[in-house]
Design an enzyme around this catalytic site. Sequence first.
Site, PDB file in Angstrom:
ATOM      1  N   GLU A 285     -21.116 -11.829  20.309  1.00 30.66           N
ATOM      2  CA  GLU A 285     -19.810 -11.085  19.634  1.00 30.66           C
ATOM      3  C   GLU A 285     -19.895  -9.794  19.721  1.00 30.66           C
ATOM      4  O   GLU A 285     -18.965  -8.956  19.624  1.00 30.66           O
ATOM      5  CB  GLU A 285     -19.869 -11.896  18.348  1.00 30.66           C
ATOM      6  CG  GLU A 285     -18.432 -11.797  17.762  1.00 30.66           C
ATOM      7  CD  GLU A 285     -18.157 -12.686  16.517  1.00 30.66           C
ATOM      8  OE1 GLU A 285     -17.927 -13.967  16.873  1.00 30.66           O
ATOM      9  OE2 GLU A 285     -18.689 -12.386  15.346  1.00 30.66           O
ATOM     10  N   HIS A 306     -38.557 -29.227  30.847  1.00 32.55           N
ATOM     11  CA  HIS A 306     -38.216 -30.563  31.558  1.00 32.55           C
ATOM     12  C   HIS A 306     -36.859 -30.923  31.738  1.00 32.55           C
ATOM     13  O   HIS A 306     -36.345 -31.894  32.076  1.00 32.55           O
ATOM     14  CB  HIS A 306     -38.977 -31.720  30.856  1.00 32.55           C
ATOM     15  CG  HIS A 306     -40.354 -31.535  30.755  1.00 32.55           C
ATOM     16  ND1 HIS A 306     -41.344 -32.476  31.514  1.00 32.55           N
ATOM     17  CD2 HIS A 306     -41.055 -30.721  30.150  1.00 32.55           C
ATOM     18  CE1 HIS A 306     -42.604 -32.114  31.185  1.00 32.55           C
ATOM     19  NE2 HIS A 306     -42.527 -31.240  30.282  1.00 32.55           N
ATOM     20  N   LYS A 420      -6.820 -18.407  17.634  1.00 29.10           N
ATOM     21  CA  LYS A 420      -6.122 -18.551  16.602  1.00 29.10           C
ATOM     22  C   LYS A 420      -4.577 -18.459  16.566  1.00 29.10           C
ATOM     23  O   LYS A 420      -3.884 -19.458  16.030  1.00 29.10           O
ATOM     24  CB  LYS A 420      -6.617 -17.794  15.496  1.00 29.10           C
ATOM     25  CG  LYS A 420      -7.962 -18.243  15.140  1.00 29.10           C
ATOM     26  CD  LYS A 420      -8.597 -17.213  13.903  1.00 29.10           C
ATOM     27  CE  LYS A 420     -10.191 -17.123  13.889  1.00 29.10           C
ATOM     28  NZ  LYS A 420     -10.515 -16.096  12.911  1.00 29.10           N
TER      29      LYS A 420
END
Lengths: 446, 446
Positions: A285, A306, A420
Amino acid sequence: MKNLTIDITKIYNFVNQPAVASLNAEVNNSIDKLLNGTGKGNDFIGWITLPHDIAFQLDDINATARMLRKECDVIVCIGIGGSYLGAKAVIEALSNPFACYDNSKPKIVFAGQNISEDYLFELQEYLKDKKFGIISISKSGTTTEPALAFRLLKTQLEQQVGKQVARQLIVCITDKAKGALRTLATEEGYKTYVIEDNIGGRFSVLSPVGLLPIACAGFDINRLIKGADDMQKICTSKDLDNNPAATYAAARNALYSKGKKVELLVNFEPKLHYIAEWWKQLYGESEGKENKGIFPAAVDFTTDLHSMGQYIQEGERHLFETVISVQTPKHHVDFPYNESNLDGLNFLAGKRVDEVNKMAELGTMLAHVDGGVPNIHITLPVLDEYYLGQLLFFFEFACGISGYILDVNPFNQPGVEAYKKNMFALLNKPGYEKESEAIRQRIAQN
Amino acid sequence: MKNLTIDITKIYNFVNQPAVASLNAEVNNSIDKLLNGTGKGNDFIGWITLPHDIAFQLDDINATARMLRKECDVIVCIGIGGSYLGAKAVIEALSNPFACYDNSKPKIVFAGQNISEDYLFELQEYLKDKKFGIISISKSGTTTEPALAFRLLKTQLEQQVGKQVARQLIVCITDKAKGALRTLATEEGYKTYVIEDNIGGRFSVLSPVGLLPIACAGFDINRLIKGADDMQKICTSKDLDNNPAATYAAARNALYSKGKKVELLVNFEPKLHYIAEWWKQLYGESEGKENKGIFPAAVDFTTDLHSMGQYIQEGERHLFETVISVQTPKHHVDFPYNESNLDGLNFLAGKRVDEVNKMAELGTMLAHVDGGVPNIHITLPVLDEYYLGQLLFFFEFACGISGYILDVNPFNQPGVEAYKKNMFALLNKPGYEKESEAIRQRIAQN
């Protein structure tokens, strides 16, 4: 006492020492900007002096935590992003992963960090027969996820224990004067703590935002702050050779400029998993803007050797690794001897398990460096409150330096509003009439 | 009945439809190689017919699971990589996240997936007063992490219940004839299941490796296999327009060739978190070789919109997103009305919480596409065993196609040995004398 240390010698095959050192002037300049408040985003650098500034509040936070721990079987921490990840990271780093199964109290659970209907349903079911408290963390009180969770759980708590008792079991951490949560807290008489205007979410773990949940989980926030404060002195020093934040910031920018666009934060201790999640927000950010920035990713080793090990060893060469190594474990387990030795591992018998882990760490570093993946190595003497405080402040200050070297404002986040705005338009939020009309037309045309 | 669907229309701003369609010949060719066994790594494609081949074993697996569930308070699944992630992913996707706190039995815990001394110590402490069973999963029985965990826990179980009873509570999943774990199981008379030679770890979730732990957690493996079997018919079809695996493989390779080197697997339902971890191994280990391959990363939304959202919206433009969307939640919660409406969210009151989540999903997709991040969208009707079976097989088959388009062997993992070789040299494993000497000299010179 020893401190967190950093070793960047295993990047010098990829970017030479003079190239890293050539960033020293920029690093110096960045530290000046941070300390003098002359850089971009200088209205959000209150976190730099937080380890000192917060000291007077610790007794009060501890007292509130003691009260909640005494009264509650479960404490629900409501928050998202920076109001969630710091507390979650420190609590996980210090907790026994099997403690969720035992009868110890209180349990710390999180809410308001998603919009999952099933998560909220199952949380409410779980809380039905529990004595629970709420820590509601939001600067504005209007962020959708935590506001929704708080609506649901406040009502549930009031129904379960009555409005009067509920008031004692709800604590709000919010703006000092304005906003929905401050207004509600004043009306209801909730205990509150302040999110200062000059501290952004991702830099708030050492404020009440992080400290109250961490204290509620039973951990020593005074030691956490002491570690951060000691690291603050080290990271703000112009003795760059002995300043790990300066070293880290210079190293990662040097690698980035050579095309290493993905940084893998690596641990060999699963408790550090959420420290990496907190770090992803801090760096992603802060730096991911203007079409720039290192992509922050994380792996838990040896687990992910793995799964992601093959890619790291031989895939696209756009990676570097930053390993957080914990020098000494908390407990002691020896590798056991086995009479039949069918698995052929008796050569390890009697060694500490951690020695095997450390040789996996060293062996991996050498293998990945050979494969073309530069390696930065951070060492914590032990995994406790004090050194976590050091680690958190180290990463924060290095992030400030690093963002200034990249020439971005490390303290804003202009890009998080885009989704948003669309979401509110799609949901017909009052005031979004024009956007609602536009987005509907766009979707209809597709 | 509806099936898993895929939508790639939101990549066409970045790579046009003809460019994707031009891969059809390669896709066709790849499907042929997979079905006829004529491609690279063709000794490891037993997973393709597994949904059919495994059918006769399901009753037996279910019977073993019933026994373990009846006898055990805790079942410890020991395994790493492909012997861990598939079971973990499916169990988390189907579980109530708060069930760890209740008294339901058995609890399923994992071990052998790390070398953390503290993890092993705390696990052993937890198991001290518990009636527990062990599922030990390892092809060879000599992999360090699971072999260590099995040494410790086998001894502990025998001490707690005696050797005779312990034998009934240990189940091994291993090679059919050779290796340490097969030999031990034969000696001790443990119940066993076979890891077939032609099924690699990351493609083993629909074999006993995944199925026994999933059944032990109380989930319906017959439905899981039914979903996989139905998806097998769809994914092996040459009707490419209606083959989601063909579509996904073509889309991601088209994006990769345009410089989109990081794929973010996205969910809006936190239960899918470990599906992404399983997917990371599947794709990272299959494609990350010869300095090629998309870097697999993952985010949980809306949680991580508040941490990684800024980077995705505005950072380096080397990303694309693949969203797994669940159409209908299991439970029902409405967005609550609030009299005072201080948070201003009453415009959402009465809507299902999931509708808000879906608008976040749609709004995010549009915002990220606008920001330069192509979007692939996968939809599951509901999150249950059947559709998880579809999803797992879809990803597996698409991975086979995708790896062949990339012209690598998707079924080997030559790079994972490098760190192990170093580790064994550092730990003076017998047979590694030369390597031990060499690595010590190397370290001394640094």
